[in-house]
Write an enzyme that holds these catalytic residues in place. Structure first.
Site, mmCIF file in Angstrom:
data_model
loop_
_atom_site.group_PDB
_atom_site.id
_atom_site.type_symbol
_atom_site.label_atom_id
_atom_site.label_comp_id
_atom_site.label_asym_id
_atom_site.label_seq_id
_atom_site.Cartn_x
_atom_site.Cartn_y
_atom_site.Cartn_z
ATOM 1 N N GLY A 19 1.041 -1.155 -0.016
ATOM 2 C CA GLY A 19 -0.164 0.022 0.002
ATOM 3 C C GLY A 19 0.703 1.322 -0.071
ATOM 4 O O GLY A 19 0.633 2.450 0.591
ATOM 5 N N ALA B 72 1.723 3.488 -2.147
ATOM 6 C CA ALA B 72 1.015 4.804 -2.717
ATOM 7 C C ALA B 72 0.028 5.291 -1.948
ATOM 8 O O ALA B 72 -0.729 6.596 -2.285
ATOM 9 C CB ALA B 72 0.757 4.549 -4.150
ATOM 10 N N GLY B 73 -0.454 4.715 -0.538
ATOM 11 C CA GLY B 73 -1.678 5.067 0.072
ATOM 12 C C GLY B 73 -1.084 6.247 0.948
ATOM 13 O O GLY B 73 0.117 6.679 1.056
ATOM 14 N N ARG C 13 -11.785 2.011 6.087
ATOM 15 C CA ARG C 13 -13.104 2.001 6.543
ATOM 16 C C ARG C 13 -13.740 3.423 6.261
ATOM 17 O O ARG C 13 -12.976 4.190 6.455
ATOM 18 C CB ARG C 13 -13.609 1.384 7.866
ATOM 19 C CG ARG C 13 -13.063 2.466 9.003
ATOM 20 C CD ARG C 13 -13.714 1.837 10.582
ATOM 21 N NE ARG C 13 -13.033 2.316 11.462
ATOM 22 C CZ ARG C 13 -13.309 2.657 12.765
ATOM 23 N NH1 ARG C 13 -14.744 2.459 13.022
ATOM 24 N NH2 ARG C 13 -12.647 3.294 13.676
ATOM 25 N N GLY D 150 -2.932 -2.858 8.110
ATOM 26 C CA GLY D 150 -4.221 -2.821 7.387
ATOM 27 C C GLY D 150 -5.262 -3.390 8.131
ATOM 28 O O GLY D 150 -5.145 -4.269 8.695
ATOM 29 N N ASP E 177 -3.305 3.116 19.446
ATOM 30 C CA ASP E 177 -4.305 3.244 20.528
ATOM 31 C C ASP E 177 -3.375 3.520 21.786
ATOM 32 O O ASP E 177 -4.156 4.513 22.728
ATOM 33 C CB ASP E 177 -4.819 1.711 20.593
ATOM 34 C CG ASP E 177 -5.370 1.488 19.408
ATOM 35 O OD1 ASP E 177 -6.118 2.346 18.746
ATOM 36 O OD2 ASP E 177 -4.999 0.323 18.797
ATOM 37 N N ARG F 157 -2.715 7.144 21.790
ATOM 38 C CA ARG F 157 -4.159 7.917 22.067
ATOM 39 C C ARG F 157 -4.404 8.024 23.485
ATOM 40 O O ARG F 157 -4.733 9.035 24.101
ATOM 41 C CB ARG F 157 -5.296 7.402 21.329
ATOM 42 C CG ARG F 157 -4.993 7.335 19.751
ATOM 43 C CD ARG F 157 -5.853 6.583 19.093
ATOM 44 N NE ARG F 157 -5.854 6.950 17.728
ATOM 45 C CZ ARG F 157 -6.556 6.282 16.748
ATOM 46 N NH1 ARG F 157 -7.122 5.275 16.924
ATOM 47 N NH2 ARG F 157 -6.284 6.834 15.085
ATOM 48 N N HIS G 298 -7.624 -4.277 18.034
ATOM 49 C CA HIS G 298 -7.714 -2.985 17.525
ATOM 50 C C HIS G 298 -8.891 -2.685 16.661
ATOM 51 O O HIS G 298 -9.319 -2.744 15.724
ATOM 52 C CB HIS G 298 -6.597 -2.755 16.375
ATOM 53 C CG HIS G 298 -6.601 -1.219 15.766
ATOM 54 N ND1 HIS G 298 -6.465 -0.064 16.604
ATOM 55 C CD2 HIS G 298 -6.692 -1.026 14.604
ATOM 56 C CE1 HIS G 298 -6.715 0.694 15.694
ATOM 57 N NE2 HIS G 298 -6.785 0.463 14.431
HETATM 58 P P1 NAD Z 1 -5.327 4.318 1.489
HETATM 59 O O1 NAD Z 1 -6.521 4.029 0.720
HETATM 60 O O2 NAD Z 1 -4.574 5.703 1.540
HETATM 61 O O3 NAD Z 1 -4.043 3.252 0.947
HETATM 62 C C1 NAD Z 1 -4.134 2.156 0.919
HETATM 63 C C2 NAD Z 1 -3.063 1.552 -0.287
HETATM 64 O O4 NAD Z 1 -3.211 0.035 -0.429
HETATM 65 C C3 NAD Z 1 -3.678 2.107 -1.701
HETATM 66 O O5 NAD Z 1 -2.656 2.701 -2.366
HETATM 67 C C4 NAD Z 1 -4.097 0.719 -2.344
HETATM 68 O O6 NAD Z 1 -3.851 0.991 -3.851
HETATM 69 C C5 NAD Z 1 -3.336 -0.120 -1.960
HETATM 70 N N1 NAD Z 1 -3.624 -1.531 -1.864
HETATM 71 C C6 NAD Z 1 -5.002 -2.096 -1.695
HETATM 72 N N2 NAD Z 1 -4.861 -3.335 -1.914
HETATM 73 C C7 NAD Z 1 -3.672 -3.863 -1.936
HETATM 74 C C8 NAD Z 1 -2.845 -5.077 -2.058
HETATM 75 N N3 NAD Z 1 -3.741 -6.321 -2.115
HETATM 76 N N4 NAD Z 1 -1.735 -5.084 -2.203
HETATM 77 C C9 NAD Z 1 -0.998 -3.832 -2.061
HETATM 78 N N5 NAD Z 1 -1.478 -2.641 -1.986
HETATM 79 C C10 NAD Z 1 -2.799 -2.522 -1.780
HETATM 80 O O7 NAD Z 1 -5.238 3.783 2.945
HETATM 81 P P2 NAD Z 1 -4.509 4.057 4.058
HETATM 82 O O8 NAD Z 1 -4.929 5.552 4.781
HETATM 83 O O9 NAD Z 1 -3.073 4.229 3.937
HETATM 84 O O10 NAD Z 1 -4.843 2.952 5.220
HETATM 85 C C11 NAD Z 1 -4.386 1.670 4.753
HETATM 86 C C12 NAD Z 1 -5.075 0.655 5.995
HETATM 87 O O11 NAD Z 1 -4.323 1.131 7.247
HETATM 88 C C13 NAD Z 1 -6.412 0.634 6.123
HETATM 89 O O12 NAD Z 1 -6.849 -0.586 6.073
HETATM 90 C C14 NAD Z 1 -6.599 1.458 7.441
HETATM 91 O O13 NAD Z 1 -7.980 1.133 7.697
HETATM 92 C C15 NAD Z 1 -5.330 0.861 8.231
HETATM 93 N N6 NAD Z 1 -5.282 1.553 9.379
HETATM 94 C C16 NAD Z 1 -4.688 0.957 10.749
HETATM 95 C C17 NAD Z 1 -4.319 1.836 11.587
HETATM 96 C C18 NAD Z 1 -4.221 0.822 13.041
HETATM 97 O O14 NAD Z 1 -4.015 1.421 13.874
HETATM 98 N N7 NAD Z 1 -3.765 -0.530 12.819
HETATM 99 C C19 NAD Z 1 -4.378 2.879 11.722
HETATM 100 C C20 NAD Z 1 -4.765 3.563 10.593
HETATM 101 C C21 NAD Z 1 -5.125 3.125 9.196
HETATM 102 C C1 LMR Z 2 -7.240 4.199 13.475
HETATM 103 O O1 LMR Z 2 -7.576 3.575 14.492
HETATM 104 O O2 LMR Z 2 -7.403 5.446 13.027
HETATM 105 C C2 LMR Z 2 -7.469 3.278 12.216
HETATM 106 O O3 LMR Z 2 -7.596 1.952 12.677
HETATM 107 C C3 LMR Z 2 -8.324 3.885 11.176
HETATM 108 C C4 LMR Z 2 -9.882 3.329 11.410
HETATM 109 O O4 LMR Z 2 -10.724 2.738 10.797
HETATM 110 O O5 LMR Z 2 -10.283 3.696 12.648
#
Ligand code: NAD
Ligand code: LMR
Length: 327
Positions: A11, A13-14, A92, A130, A159, A162, A187
């Protein structure tokens, strides 16, 4: 100079990737003496955007960055990798729980688990970010059975951060005065920030903040719902704070934990504190810089036990939902 280590980020590029990559390349995770080669894994349609990120990484001329491997091929992406940050997946939207993403994101972690097992370096360690990260980690781990269970982690450091800030704000102290705060379980909105075993200025938190109801009615819900509050405010899920927490998680694992401190990360349960073995469960953890262990013997009252049981129950339910993805 040390030999470069290979670090994969899915991910890439995200949103999170954009905050994470530059800090890994700058030495913020593995230190100023450790060169890195970044393996940037994306899905095919995101490769043009990823190319822009690669150009920006090049334009930083980071002294520690010794190579970049941008790819949509999982075998190439995980080849020889020592650390993998599994971020790529769909975030989400407002109104959803993280576990609602299981049907969309869960299957991503089958192929990634298999590709990691087939290609990564013998010392591979994996942090899943993710969502829903605990159960996605469970899926990847179960599809990579040749990799020892103690190499798999899911992120709850955000968390913890926070929770620490909420306690510091309430007590009117600096965040560095708060120690011993750990997140238990998933989480998700059932996570349990255990304030009873945390300290402020060396004193148990309930002796400093003497408002029993504040913990139950404000502190715990604020921490549990913080991700949702950020999505509501930004229209996007947390990214810079998530990347920061990913950096801190790995730094905590690869450096010795200072005396009196713990950190939160979800690991494969060995049955500690009666939690079902094999669940990816967040505990208070300490590291010696090479291996980690769950802090044992912490006192847990009835309230804490009830909260921990609720988050364990949710993880068992998530596990049952993905039973057919576990290999
Ligand atoms: P985003 O949509 O900005 O970026 C996600 C990237 O993943 C995109 O560039 C997409 O092309 C890529 N992607 C999708 N499927 C893929 C695959 N199969 N293989 C490789 N890349 C793939 O999202 P984001 O804001 O960067 O968030 C990413 C994830 O992290 C989300 O699931 C989000 O809920 C999670 N997250 C977790 C926490 C935590 O505390 N655990 C905190 C924040 C976000
Ligand atoms: C967070 O805790 O900020 C991430 O897991 C993104 C989310 O879906 O809440």
């Amino acid at each position: 100079m040390k030999t470069p280590i290979r670090v994969a980020v899915t991910g890439a590029a995200g949103q999170i990737g954009y905050s994470l990559l530059f800090r890994i390349a700058s030495g913020a995770v593995f230190g100023p003496e450790q060169p890195v080669i970044l393996h940037l894994i994306e899905i095919e349609p995101a490769l043009p955007a990823l190319n822009g990120v690669v150009m920006e990484l090049q334009d930083c001329a980071f002294p520690l960055l010794k190579g970049i491997v941008p790819t949509a091929d999982l075998n190439e992406g995980f080849k020889g990798v020592n650390w993998a940050f599994l971020v790529g997946s769909v975030p989400r939207k407002a109104g959803m729980e993280r576990k609602d993403l299981l049907s969309i994101n869960g299957k991503i972690f089958i192929g990634q688990g298999k590709a990691i097992a087939a290609n990564a370096a013998p010392d591979i360690r994996v942090l899943v970010v993710g969502n829903p990260c605990n159960t996605n980690c469970l899926i990847a781990m179960n599809n990579a059975k040749s990799i020892p269970a103690d190499r798999w982690f899911a992120m709850t450091m955000l968390d913890q951060n926070r929770a620490v800030t909420q306690l510091a704000l309430k007590a009117g102290v600096d965040t560095t005065d708060v120690s011993g705060l750990a997140i238990w379980g998933n989480h998700s909105s059932t996570m349990y920030p255990d304030y009873f075993n945390a300290k402020i200025g060396g004193k148990p938190v309930p002796e400093v903040i003497k408002h029993e109801l504040w913990f139950k009615e404000t502190f715990i819900p604020t921490v549990q719902q913080r991700g949702a509050a950020i999505i509501k405010a930004r229209g996007l899920s947390s990214a810079a704070s998530a990347a920061n927490a990913a950096i801190e998680t790995v730094r905590n694992l690869v450096n010795p934990t200072p005396a009196g401190h713990v950190f939160s990360v979800a690991v494969c349960s060995d049955g500690s504190y009666g939690i079902e073995k094999g669940l990816i469960f967040s505990y208070p953890i300490v590291s010696d810089g090479k291996s980690w262990k769950i802090v044992q013997g912490l006192p847990l009252g009835d309230f804490s036990k009830e909260k921990i049981a609720a988050t364990e129950k949710e993880l068992k339910e998530e596990k049952a939902l993905v039973a057919e993805l576990l290999g």
